[in-house]
Design an enzyme around this catalytic site. Structure first.
Site, mmCIF file in Angstrom:
data_model
loop_
_atom_site.group_PDB
_atom_site.id
_atom_site.type_symbol
_atom_site.label_atom_id
_atom_site.label_comp_id
_atom_site.label_asym_id
_atom_site.label_seq_id
_atom_site.Cartn_x
_atom_site.Cartn_y
_atom_site.Cartn_z
ATOM 1 N N ASP A 62 -121.130 35.776 51.798
ATOM 2 C CA ASP A 62 -120.238 34.658 51.494
ATOM 3 C C ASP A 62 -121.136 33.490 51.135
ATOM 4 O O ASP A 62 -121.841 32.951 51.987
ATOM 5 C CB ASP A 62 -119.375 34.322 52.720
ATOM 6 C CG ASP A 62 -118.470 33.121 52.476
ATOM 7 O OD1 ASP A 62 -118.554 32.513 51.378
ATOM 8 O OD2 ASP A 62 -117.690 32.776 53.380
ATOM 9 N N ILE A 63 -121.149 33.084 49.847
ATOM 10 C CA ILE A 63 -122.120 32.069 49.434
ATOM 11 C C ILE A 63 -121.793 30.683 50.001
ATOM 12 O O ILE A 63 -122.604 29.773 49.914
ATOM 13 C CB ILE A 63 -122.320 32.013 47.900
ATOM 14 C CG1 ILE A 63 -121.117 31.419 47.166
ATOM 15 C CG2 ILE A 63 -122.663 33.394 47.341
ATOM 16 C CD1 ILE A 63 -121.420 31.073 45.705
ATOM 17 N N LYS A 95 -106.347 27.404 39.124
ATOM 18 C CA LYS A 95 -105.535 27.617 37.930
ATOM 19 C C LYS A 95 -105.128 26.257 37.353
ATOM 20 O O LYS A 95 -105.001 25.270 38.081
ATOM 21 C CB LYS A 95 -104.268 28.425 38.269
ATOM 22 C CG LYS A 95 -104.567 29.811 38.848
ATOM 23 C CD LYS A 95 -104.858 30.806 37.740
ATOM 24 C CE LYS A 95 -105.046 32.218 38.246
ATOM 25 N NZ LYS A 95 -106.381 32.740 38.133
ATOM 26 N N TYR A 193 -114.168 22.392 37.551
ATOM 27 C CA TYR A 193 -114.863 23.639 37.216
ATOM 28 C C TYR A 193 -115.988 23.344 36.222
ATOM 29 O O TYR A 193 -117.117 23.810 36.382
ATOM 30 C CB TYR A 193 -113.871 24.643 36.617
ATOM 31 C CG TYR A 193 -114.492 25.981 36.286
ATOM 32 C CD1 TYR A 193 -114.771 26.904 37.285
ATOM 33 C CD2 TYR A 193 -114.799 26.320 34.971
ATOM 34 C CE1 TYR A 193 -115.348 28.136 36.994
ATOM 35 C CE2 TYR A 193 -115.381 27.544 34.665
ATOM 36 C CZ TYR A 193 -115.657 28.452 35.679
ATOM 37 O OH TYR A 193 -116.233 29.661 35.380
ATOM 38 N N VAL A 230 -113.112 35.938 29.765
ATOM 39 C CA VAL A 230 -112.957 37.339 30.187
ATOM 40 C C VAL A 230 -111.667 37.542 30.975
ATOM 41 O O VAL A 230 -111.297 36.716 31.803
ATOM 42 C CB VAL A 230 -114.176 37.755 31.060
ATOM 43 C CG1 VAL A 230 -114.057 39.196 31.515
ATOM 44 C CG2 VAL A 230 -115.473 37.559 30.282
ATOM 45 N N ARG A 231 -111.010 38.675 30.694
ATOM 46 C CA ARG A 231 -109.764 39.009 31.404
ATOM 47 C C ARG A 231 -110.051 39.359 32.860
ATOM 48 O O ARG A 231 -110.393 40.497 33.176
ATOM 49 C CB ARG A 231 -109.065 40.176 30.701
ATOM 50 C CG ARG A 231 -108.458 39.814 29.360
ATOM 51 C CD ARG A 231 -107.643 40.945 28.755
ATOM 52 N NE ARG A 231 -108.437 42.104 28.381
ATOM 53 C CZ ARG A 231 -109.139 42.202 27.255
ATOM 54 N NH1 ARG A 231 -109.183 41.217 26.394
ATOM 55 N NH2 ARG A 231 -109.809 43.314 26.989
#
Length: 276
Positions: A62-63, A95, A193, A230-231
């Protein structure tokens, strides 16, 4: 102690991380470690690869948790005396329609994407063996977010002499500015982000510079890259690339031949060095 080469991929139980492990299992001449926060999901991913006739090993990571990072560090040191390939893929994104307050999004996103990645590097980079390869998965969003910064901020982030401490101060400042509601006034873009990935790209440039200064003879190559759109669960079903296609550039950088001396300290997309 094993003399087998070893590769580690963070955040690898699904999406791009899983596709990177899959490709390394086929192409990397050594042990490949799939890491994930959740041991159950990590073991499931390893089992899925086994069904394809591929062998990966699992280690919890876990970073966001320094103890977890150090446990992995100690394991690698003890079992392999270091590591040969590190792919820092773990990351999170809210999101677009998420209603979480922006200041919270900023703190949470930077905690993982920037500070978590930095902690992994702090603990694991000293273990990277000569001719090792380090890939920090960033994003083209870091470029667009950079364009959305004020000129003074852009100059700082593009500087060839910025230090890790100065970068950390800037990342902390962004979080603080969002809490005070002044991030726009202070020259920041409206993307947590994007700012977190500016941090990853600039950190990579700094780390490459440090390797040149301190370990020039070790021929370690370290780069940031963008896998593309990327999906995945993160990017959604409308994205243009499959996870396998998204893994191509990170895998290319992870497997640069031992006689290669470039790219190093670059931002790479579609296997091509991009201007920063």
């Amino acid at each position: 102690m094993s003399s087998t080469p070893v590769a580690v991929v963070t955040g690898a139980n699904k999406g791009i991380g899983f596709a990177i492990v899959q490709a390394l299992c086929k192409q990397f001449p050594g042990d490949v470690y799939l890491t994930a926060r959740d041991p159950g999901r990590g073991q499931e991913a390893v089992a899925k690869l086994q069904q394809e006739g591929l062998q990966a090993f699992f280690h919890q990571l876990d970073i966001d948790d320094l103890q977890s990072i150090r446990a992995l560090r100690d394991f690698l040191k003890e079992k392999y005396g270091g590591l040969n390939v590190l792919v820092n893929n773990a990351g999170i994104a809210f999101k677009v329609q998420d209603t979480t307050p922006f200041a919270v999004q900023a703190e949470v996103t930077l905690k993982t994407n920037f500070f978590g990645t930095r902690n992994v590097c702090t603990e694991l980079l000293p273990l990277v063996k000569p001719y090792g390869r380090v890939v920090n998965v960033s994003s083209m969003v870091s470029s667009s977010a950079l364009g959305g910064c004020s000129q003074p901020l852009q100059q700082k982030f593009r500087s060839d002499t910025i230090t890790e401490e100065e970068l950390v101060q800037l990342m902390n400042k962004f979080v603080e500015d969002t809490k005070k509601g002044v991030h726009n006034k202070e020259g920041w873009p409206n993307t947590a982000y994007g700012v977190s990935k500016i941090g990853v790209t600039v950190l990579s440039r700094i780390q490459a510079r440090m390797l040149n200064e301190k370990r020039k003879g070790d021929h370690i190559l370290l780069n940031a890259c963008c896998p593309g759109w990327v999906r995945t669960d993160m990017a959604g079903p409308k994205a243009t690339k499959s996870p396998d296609e998204g893994a191509e550039t990170p895998v290319y950088l992870a497997l640069l031949p031992s006689d290669a001396d470039a790219p190093h300290g670059q931002f790479v997309s579609n296997k091509t060095v991009r201007p920063w």
